[in-house]
Scaffold this motif. Structure first.
Motif, PDB file in Angstrom:
ATOM      1  N   UNK A 425      -3.500   6.424  66.070  1.00 48.67           N
ATOM      2  CA  UNK A 425      -2.224   6.537  65.592  1.00 48.67           C
ATOM      3  C   UNK A 425      -1.387   7.825  66.693  1.00 48.67           C
ATOM      4  N   UNK A 426      -0.231   7.972  66.687  1.00 47.54           N
ATOM      5  CA  UNK A 426       0.601   8.966  67.465  1.00 47.54           C
ATOM      6  C   UNK A 426       0.142  10.418  66.937  1.00 47.54           C
ATOM      7  N   UNK A 427       0.079  10.607  65.617  1.00 45.38           N
ATOM      8  CA  UNK A 427       0.007  11.631  65.056  1.00 45.38           C
ATOM      9  C   UNK A 427      -1.578  12.068  64.760  1.00 45.38           C
ATOM     10  N   UNK A 428      -2.606  11.564  65.373  1.00 43.05           N
ATOM     11  CA  UNK A 428      -3.890  11.853  65.262  1.00 43.05           C
ATOM     12  C   UNK A 428      -4.964  11.253  65.936  1.00 43.05           C
ATOM     13  N   UNK A 429      -5.953  11.730  66.599  1.00 46.24           N
ATOM     14  CA  UNK A 429      -6.995  11.267  67.646  1.00 46.24           C
ATOM     15  C   UNK A 429      -7.596  10.074  66.753  1.00 46.24           C
ATOM     16  N   UNK A 430      -8.360   9.209  67.329  1.00 39.21           N
ATOM     17  CA  UNK A 430      -9.113   8.126  66.849  1.00 39.21           C
ATOM     18  C   UNK A 430     -10.432   8.779  66.226  1.00 39.21           C
ATOM     19  N   UNK A 431     -10.804   8.176  65.473  1.00 38.20           N
ATOM     20  CA  UNK A 431     -12.264   8.634  64.830  1.00 38.20           C
ATOM     21  C   UNK A 431     -12.603   8.197  63.297  1.00 38.20           C
ATOM     22  N   UNK A 432     -13.742   8.418  63.069  1.00 34.99           N
ATOM     23  CA  UNK A 432     -14.122   7.764  61.595  1.00 34.99           C
ATOM     24  C   UNK A 432     -13.736   8.813  60.465  1.00 34.99           C
ATOM     25  N   UNK A 433     -13.464  10.060  61.177  1.00 36.33           N
ATOM     26  CA  UNK A 433     -13.418  11.339  60.172  1.00 36.33           C
ATOM     27  C   UNK A 433     -12.329  10.839  58.909  1.00 36.33           C
ATOM     28  N   UNK A 434     -11.192  10.374  59.558  1.00 41.00           N
ATOM     29  CA  UNK A 434      -9.891   9.996  58.816  1.00 41.00           C
ATOM     30  C   UNK A 434     -10.164   8.934  57.508  1.00 41.00           C
ATOM     31  N   UNK A 435     -10.884   8.050  57.920  1.00 38.03           N
ATOM     32  CA  UNK A 435     -11.537   6.925  56.948  1.00 38.03           C
ATOM     33  C   UNK A 435     -12.527   7.649  56.110  1.00 38.03           C
ATOM     34  N   UNK A 436     -13.430   8.467  56.447  1.00 34.90           N
ATOM     35  CA  UNK A 436     -14.602   9.004  55.812  1.00 34.90           C
ATOM     36  C   UNK A 436     -13.917   9.789  54.607  1.00 34.90           C
ATOM     37  N   UNK A 437     -12.875  10.371  54.824  1.00 34.47           N
ATOM     38  CA  UNK A 437     -12.152  11.603  53.837  1.00 34.47           C
ATOM     39  C   UNK A 437     -11.456  10.706  52.752  1.00 34.47           C
ATOM     40  N   UNK A 438     -11.545   9.206  52.751  1.00 35.79           N
ATOM     41  CA  UNK A 438     -11.110   8.271  51.711  1.00 35.79           C
ATOM     42  C   UNK A 438     -12.156   8.227  50.568  1.00 35.79           C
ATOM     43  N   UNK A 439     -13.526   8.873  50.739  1.00 36.12           N
ATOM     44  CA  UNK A 439     -14.678   8.580  49.884  1.00 36.12           C
ATOM     45  C   UNK A 439     -14.272   8.829  48.393  1.00 36.12           C
ATOM     46  N   UNK A 440     -13.480  10.146  48.123  1.00 31.16           N
ATOM     47  CA  UNK A 440     -13.122  10.337  46.678  1.00 31.16           C
ATOM     48  C   UNK A 440     -12.277   9.207  46.122  1.00 31.16           C
ATOM     49  N   UNK A 441     -11.415   8.803  46.724  1.00 27.69           N
ATOM     50  CA  UNK A 441     -10.729   7.706  46.343  1.00 27.69           C
ATOM     51  C   UNK A 441     -11.342   6.585  45.947  1.00 27.69           C
ATOM     52  N   UNK A 442     -12.272   6.013  46.938  1.00 30.06           N
ATOM     53  CA  UNK A 442     -12.880   4.878  46.785  1.00 30.06           C
ATOM     54  C   UNK A 442     -13.760   4.958  45.529  1.00 30.06           C
ATOM     55  N   UNK A 443     -14.460   6.337  45.323  1.00 26.41           N
ATOM     56  CA  UNK A 443     -15.396   6.433  44.171  1.00 26.41           C
ATOM     57  C   UNK A 443     -14.746   6.185  42.848  1.00 26.41           C
ATOM     58  N   UNK A 444     -13.390   6.388  42.940  1.00 26.47           N
ATOM     59  CA  UNK A 444     -12.638   6.100  41.691  1.00 26.47           C
ATOM     60  C   UNK A 444     -12.059   4.919  41.638  1.00 26.47           C
ATOM     61  N   UNK A 445     -12.158   3.912  42.499  1.00 28.09           N
ATOM     62  CA  UNK A 445     -11.653   2.849  42.597  1.00 28.09           C
ATOM     63  C   UNK A 445     -12.157   1.694  41.600  1.00 28.09           C
ATOM     64  N   UNK A 446     -11.645   0.800  41.149  1.00 26.20           N
ATOM     65  CA  UNK A 446     -12.074  -0.229  39.928  1.00 26.20           C
ATOM     66  C   UNK A 446     -12.292  -1.507  40.714  1.00 26.20           C
TER      67      UNK A 446
END
Length: 477
Positions: A425-446
């Motif tokens: 994306x234009x506003x951030x570099x490539x990398x897995x960190x932004x995806x790993x930050x979704x872990x709390x939301x995934x834990x609550x997902x049904x």
């Protein structure tokens, strides 16, 4: 030569010189500004019709402003003094002779044909336009058509006849052949000069060489048509690429629930995210499929390029992948076959892919990759990328082997597969960190669809540089 409708009508008064000077100054400033824009649009890529069209428009605008500057200059100086056998004042001679061949003033001349005395008067500029010397004399109305292209002669005859017989003004263009066979386009404007009884005494005309102007206009028209064709072709290709992509990607949209239920069953969801420029349809894919032996195929991948070449190559590769998966070929060997297939295509390309095969009875995930981001495993509110087995890009080398790995999955685990355009994306570099930050939301997902929705909310903005695919598999608890 002055133009008037009646011989006894007083000559019009010239405009104020200061007002004309102000107009000339403004015209030249505008001409300089347009010329600066023209220099900024120097065509670097001759194959780009958009750049050629912009350059042609700038050239045409400069021609128009040059013409306007010259017309205002003539208006300021007044009518040129005709030769009478006596020397002209120096200022008058400079007004007529300062124009260099090819300049605007040399492209505008005047003439008068006297019907009573058969006398013909041409300005010096008109001799230059017709490439004639004053010693050769001017052309009469009967001789004038002889220098025109044959197909333009009837037009001139018609205009002159209508002027002399019906008193209609002349306004038309024709082409002449000068010495050496050079063709020029002239614009002629004229009107009859009437005597006191209202009879036509002579015909007065101004002839202007508009060859360069018409050439610029034709260039604008050609480049405009070229841009229109390119845009039409681009729209057609985009529509075909979209239709091909929709035909190849999984028939299910959103979530896919496999027949097997209970612990270990997979809840699957996928999504395609277009790029910032939705015209760029790439070779990204995602797919999930239940295999004949009860195991489940999960895959995402990406091919270089955009448009029909990328989507057609993606269709071929994904079709082969599905067939080999249904045949039970192991992930590592499957990647080797895809590499060989892509390498042998008529239009070679590079691609990255990941292929996973999940066994619900053992909870084991076997997988291989080819130069692709590793799947993300989310467990207990935390996430990590799986260690990648060796595997080069598809189509990059011949006869290479692809390793495969095996990972145990537990009930409640979330596995995320994606193409690399997701995090570019234009506003951030490539990398897995932004995806790993979704872990709390995934834990609550049904559901897996809830996880995909969280990814789209985070990465579905318009600032993404490339299109992307995401596939989420959630292990039933």
């Amino acid at each position: 030569m002055p133009s008037h409708l009646f011989a006894d009508r007083p000559a019009p008064q010239p405009p104020e010189r200061d007002a004309v000077d102000a107009l000339i100054h403004r015209t030249r400033r505008l001409r300089g500004d347009v010329d600066a824009v023209r220099r900024d649009t120097v065509v670097i890529d001759e194959d780009d019709p958009q750049l050629r069209w912009q350059r042609a428009l700038c050239d045409l605008a400069v021609h128009h402003l040059d013409d306007l500057d010259g017309h205002l200059g003539q208006l300021r100086e007044g009518l040129p003094v005709q030769a009478t056998g006596e020397p002209e004042p120096a200022t008058a001679r400079e007004t007529v002779t300062d124009a260099q061949p090819g300049s605007l003033l040399s492209r505008v001349g005047s003439a008068e044909w006297n019907l009573l005395t058969d006398e013909v008067s041409w300005s010096e500029e008109l001799y230059e336009i017709f490439d004639r010397t004053p010693a050769s004399g001017p052309l009469s109305l009967d001789e004038l058509p002889s220098v025109l292209l044959p197909e333009d002669q009837p037009l001139l005859t018609s205009m002159v006849t209508a002027c002399l017989v019906d008193g209609k003004p002349i306004d038309g263009e024709f082409r002449i052949l000068r010495n050496g066979g050079h063709m020029r386009t002239l614009h002629m404007m004229g009107e009859p000069v009437l005597d006191a009884d209202g009879c036509t005494a002579s015909m007065w005309a101004v002839l202007r060489d508009v060859s360069e102007l018409r050439r610029s206009q034709r260039a604008v028209g050609r480049t405009r048509d070229s841009v229109s064709r390119e845009q039409h072709m681009a729209r057609t290709e985009h529509r075909m690429a979209v239709e091909l992509q929709e035909a190849v990607l999984p028939p299910w949209r959103g979530s896919l629930r496999l027949p097997q239920q209970g612990a270990g069953a997979l809840d699957i969801a996928g999504h395609y995210l277009p790029s910032e420029s939705s015209d760029l349809i790439g070779g990204d894919w995602y797919d999930a499929l239940e295999l004949p032996d009860g195991r489940t195929m999960l895959t995402v991948g990406d091919l270089t390029g955009h448009g029909i070449p990328a989507t057609s190559a993606m269709a071929m590769l994904l079709g082969a992948l599905r067939g080999m998966a249904m045949a039970g070929i192991e992930p590592g060997a499957l990647m080797g076959h895809l590499n060989q297939l892509l390498e042998s295509t008529v239009q070679p390309a590079l691609g990255s892919a990941v292929y996973c095969r999940f066994d619900p009875t053992t909870g084991s995930l076997a997988w291989a990759q080819a130069g692709h981001p590793a799947p993300m495993l989310f467990r207990g509110g935390a996430g990590r990328p799986l260690p990648r087995p060796d595997g080069v890009l598809l189509g990059a080398a011949s006869g290479v082997a692809y390793e495969q790995d095996q990972v145990p999955l537990l009930p409640g685990d979330v596995l995320l597969l994606h193409t690399d355009g997701l995090t570019r994306r234009r506003d951030r570099g490539a990398g897995p960190e932004s995806l790993l930050a979704l872990a709390p939301r995934f834990a609550q997902a049904r559901t897996a669809q809830d996880c995909v929705r969280a990814v789209v909310e985070e990465f579905g903005g318009a600032e993404r540089l490339d299109d992307a695919c995401v596939l989420v598999a959630r292990i039933g608890a």
